[in-house]
Design an enzyme around this catalytic site. Structure first.
Site, short mmCIF file in Angstrom:
data_model
loop_
_atom_site.label_atom_id
_atom_site.label_comp_id
_atom_site.label_asym_id
_atom_site.label_seq_id
_atom_site.Cartn_x
_atom_site.Cartn_y
_atom_site.Cartn_z
N GLU A 195 1.06 -1.24 -0.03
CA GLU A 195 0.03 -0.09 0.06
C GLU A 195 0.75 1.20 0.27
O GLU A 195 0.51 2.38 -0.72
CB GLU A 195 -0.94 0.17 1.07
CG GLU A 195 -2.02 -0.79 1.26
CD GLU A 195 -3.50 -0.45 2.20
OE1 GLU A 195 -3.17 0.66 2.62
OE2 GLU A 195 -3.94 -1.51 2.71
N SER A 261 5.87 -19.95 -1.46
CA SER A 261 5.74 -21.44 -1.23
C SER A 261 5.18 -22.13 -2.65
O SER A 261 4.54 -21.46 -3.30
CB SER A 261 4.95 -22.09 -0.09
OG SER A 261 5.15 -21.26 0.95
N ASP A 333 -5.22 -9.88 1.11
CA ASP A 333 -4.95 -8.63 1.57
C ASP A 333 -5.62 -8.38 2.73
O ASP A 333 -6.71 -8.15 3.08
CB ASP A 333 -5.74 -7.72 0.63
CG ASP A 333 -5.44 -6.29 0.83
OD1 ASP A 333 -4.37 -5.86 1.64
OD2 ASP A 333 -5.91 -5.48 0.14
N ASP A 336 -4.53 -3.05 6.19
CA ASP A 336 -5.05 -1.99 5.73
C ASP A 336 -4.34 -0.71 6.41
O ASP A 336 -4.05 -0.70 7.62
CB ASP A 336 -6.45 -1.48 5.59
CG ASP A 336 -7.02 -2.07 4.18
OD1 ASP A 336 -6.25 -2.41 3.32
OD2 ASP A 336 -8.36 -2.13 4.45
#
Length: 823
Positions: A195, A261, A333, A336
């Site tokens: 971000e 991975s 995600d 924030d």
């Protein structure tokens, strides 16, 4: 003169004797902490004798009458071999490194104190189910029993590092194990840094160019967003970086070195064995010792074997007799950055949904060795903990009068991820394993599963729900006082990506984009791979049926699809062109390099020169095309982005404009930049690896750096504790060896598969696994690096649940006897 000579001889002899005596004394004290694997100890806290049988690779096979006794034995074995590592992990998550290392680690402690992960772990203890809490308690008792033996027997303070950094070791608690899981979550996420970087770049370039340099992964993308400056008009562009200097003790990795991975599984229709196959290799930063510790637990429901992390009573990736499970980073995600407006008339208040409200605050004292203690003020908003502007470059994107708070799923104080993993170990089939994953919170993982007949992949972990009207869709920092920017809880588990019994018979993940759903059900905009998955898909489709060996071949595959693709673009105007040139000239070196690359198949083999030529060339090309556009911010782009470069060469949406140097009068083409970059790369290779271009080796540059996080940089000691190996692979190969990306040795292999395993359920005891260093964390143990060379060569050791095989060549059997039985 003779007298002077005689005294010089005496003095020299005395110094030599003292030096030898010092070395012997140091060796004596350091080796006192080597455990005796063939011993019997009377202990409290177990119901019946516990056996720890260490096979010929020093993998402990732990047998007990009850599950609690077995977890007691695992805690005892972990502490025997990895006590220093365990205490370091705990100190890190507690934010108490500076008590040992002084001011060097103050910023690290500050980060962890502000996240407050340890208190979140402590609060989460009561959220565990009864059997998990019993296991955590028994495990802690096993660790503490070994600590008692160290103290009573004067066993070298438990680890040689304790002589250099002596500090009392607190008793192990159930919260410590939960906290280490949260620390792993911190190592596996990069959403915050993504971000911040996206916001910083958007302040410099147009939205179209932002889509070039930070591209969405191929597939349906997101609608164009306004620039960060449009969302946050008061922010000042081109602020200097406030990133902390790299420290191997920092658990927050650079953006390019977050978790990764591979895992894949084939059902019986795609297996030559008549049953299922599963392969898994989780990627983390390389250290000595490895973060992984191989172990087998004989639980009441049956044996489980695989990879553990010292400090945590779990087989995190492994198998039982009927079920195998592997983990890959899901790239959810899950963080924030919220911009919180501070009341200009009262710095203890911030703007909430309904006006000004008070921060939740608490003071925390960081004790610093050889320096005064520092008291920091911890603050929280409704969105999460406040992180200062001087960390993670947050100051570069924060407008005046604001602070930044971080929302993150791992901050949950009712985190049941430990209970989820315990239930997974006891699951007997795919359905039970998927059900167990519902309790998992963080870190978000793709759970690849195989039982005797079926395969599946399930994303486990909390996925934040965002409002459809979120200003930045979670891609930029956003104002925390706007309701549309706040999280709306987390998604229901049934909405997490799930693939069960696929038609093609194979599931797999290389951190690639695996689902294409519109925001806000998108899971993520930033995935971890666009390249390895292409090579993986080809290898899986190349065979009608697979075997254990074909899965091993895929796991160790070092062919770079990225190199094959980019070289066709970079050399398009250079192949077999140019006038003849004499030996030793730059033109001749260029021709030799191009001739080598033209005949190369893209295999990143450690013994070849071509991988180094390609890697240096591509790195120089990317640096050249972004340097004049991004200025100092170009330093943040440490690794090759193949999608970005392919957009440039294909001129997608005008992306070839990156090749024109803004500050020069001529209009440069991508062919011009490619030629200049190749010359630059060849000069760099000559300066660092020799002028005979045909004789350089990729492995000399791509050296795996299993370094001791504390002693690795210390002269002499570093030679003892570090493990360095020439390795194949690269950033974009299935046998992934992620490069450092910065400094004088940018191609060192610093992030790779510390654990590899392949499970074959037609013959489970023919399954194999390996870790990257050895089982012991003691530098003077023969098991400190006993598996390292096998790992480097792509070899494995048997992964058997047969107790007779474990005993047949055991290096020792430790028997723990309950105190009561001796009376």
């Amino acid at each position: 003169m003779f007298t002077l000579f005689r005294w010089a001889v005496r003095l020299t002899t005395t110094l030599i004797v003292l030096m030898v005596a010092g070395v012997v004394l140091a060796w004596y004290f350091a080796t006192r902490s080597l455990p005796d694997y063939d011993a019997t100890a009377q202990v409290a806290g177990i119901s019946a004798p516990v056996e720890i049988v260490r096979d010929n690779a020093n993998v402990p096979h732990i047998f007990g009458a009850t599950d609690e006794d077995v977890f007691f034995g695992l805690g005892y074995a972990h502490a025997q071999d990895r006590l220093w590592q365990m205490t370091m992990l705990r100190r890190t998550v507690q934010g108490r490194l500076s008590e040992l290392y002084g001011a060097r680690t103050f910023d690290i402690d500050q980060v962890l104190r502000r996240y407050d992960l340890y208190n979140a772990a402590t609060a989460s203890v009561v959220a565990q189910d009864a059997s998990t809490l019993a296991a955590l308690t028994a495990y802690a008792d096993g660790v503490n029993t070994w600590l008692d033996e160290v103290n009573k027997g004067a066993l070298g303070r438990g680890a040689p590092e304790m002589w250099l950094f002596n500090h009392p070791i607190a008793r192990w608690q159930p919260a410590d194990s939960i906290a280490i899981l949260k620390l792993m979550a911190l190592q596996l996420t990069s959403s915050l840094e993504n971000e911040v970087l996206r916001a910083r770049v958007s302040l410099i370039v147009s939205p179209a160019r932002l889509s070039d340099v930070l591209p969405d992964d191929p597939g349906s993308g997101v609608a164009a967003l306004p620039s960060y400056a449009a969302l946050v008009p008061d922010v000042v562009p081109n602020q200097p970086s406030t990133r902390m200097a790299y420290d191997p003790l920092m658990p927050v990795p650079p953006r390019a070195l977050a978790g990764a991975s591979n895992a894949w599984a084939a059902n019986a229709t795609r297996s030559a064995t008549g049953s299922t196959l599963l392969a898994n290799d989780p990627h983390l930063g390389l250290t000595a010792p490895s973060i992984w510790f191989l172990a087998r637990l004989e639980l009441e429901g049956g044996g489980v074997i695989g990879g553990t992390i010292p400090g945590v009573p779990l087989i995190l990736t492994g198998r039982s007799a009927n079920l195998g499970w592997g983990l890959t980073t899901a790239n959810v995600d899950d963080q924030d950055v919220f911009l919180e407006e501070v009341n200009p008339n009262n710095s203890e208040e911030y703007r909430g949904l309904d006006g000004w409200q008070s921060f939740v605050s608490r003071d925390s004292i960081i004790t610093i060795k050889d320096a005064p203690s520092v008291t920091i003020r911890l603050r929280w908003t409704e969105n999460g903990p406040v992180i200062p502007d001087d960390l993670f470059d947050l100051g570069t994107i924060t407008p005046p009068g604001h602070v930044t708070a971080i929302g993150w799923t791992a901050l949950s104080q009712t985190d049941t991820s430990m209970s989820a993993a315990m239930a997974l170990m006891r699951a007997r089939n795919v359905d039970q394993a998927i059900a167990a994953g519902e309790l998992h919170v963080a870190p978000a993982q793709n759970l690849t599963l195989a039982d005797r007949n079926r395969v599946a992949m399930q994303t486990i972990g909390a996925i934040p729900m965002r409002d459809a009207n979120h200003q930045s869709q979670g891609r930029y920092p956003s104002f925390g006082y706007l309701p549309e920017n706040r999280w709306q809880g987390v998604s229901a588990y049934v909405d997490n990506p799930r693939f069960v019994d696929p038609d093609g018979g194979i599931v797999g993940n290389t951190n690639n984009k695996m689902i294409d759903r519109p925001f806000p059900r998108h899971v993520s905009f930033d995935w971890g791979d666009t390249q390895r998955v292409i090579r993986w898909r080809r290898l899986m489709q190349a065979r009608e049926v697979h075997t254990r060996d074909s899965f091993i071949e895929a796991q160790l595959d070092s062919v770079s699809f990225t190199a094959r693709t980019l070289l066709t673009f970079m050399g398009a105007d250079l192949w077999f062109t140019g006038d003849a040139a004499p030996d030793g000239t730059p033109e001749r070196r260029r021709q030799i390099a191009l001739e080598l690359l033209a005949a190369w198949n893209g295999e990143m083999n450690e013994h070849l020169p071509e991988p180094l030529i390609y890697a240096a060339w591509a790195r120089a090309f990317q640096a050249r095309v972004i340097r004049d556009e991004l200025g100092p911010l170009a330093a943040e782009f440490t690794h090759l982005d193949p999608v970005f470069l392919e957009r440039i060469f294909r001129d997608v949406d005008g992306a070839s404009i990156w090749c024109d140097v803004i500050q020069s009068a001529p209009v440069e083409t991508c062919a011009d930049i490619a030629r200049q970059a190749l010359d630059e790369a060849l000069i760099w290779i000559a300066e660092n690896h020799g002028t005979a271009i045909e004789a350089v080796r990729w492995g000399d540059a791509h050296e795996a750096t299993h370094d001791h996080p504390v002693l690795g940089a210390t002269p002499i000691l570093g030679w003892i504790v570090n493990i360095r190996q020439s390795t194949s692979g690269g950033d974009n190969t299935l046998m992934r060896g992620r490069t450092r990306g910065t400094g004088p040795a940018p191609f060192q292999n610093v992030h790779a598969a510390g654990y590899r395993a392949v499970y074959d359920f037609a013959d489970p005891d023919s399954s194999v696994f390996i870790s990257s260093t050895g089982q012991s964390g003691h530098p003077f143990s023969r098991y400190y690096d006993n598996l390292g060379e096998m790992w480097r060569r792509g070899e494995y050791i048997p992964m058997s649940l047969d107790p007779d095989l474990a005993r047949a060549a055991a290096v020792g059997v430790t028997t723990l006897v309950p105190v009561e039985s001796s009376e």
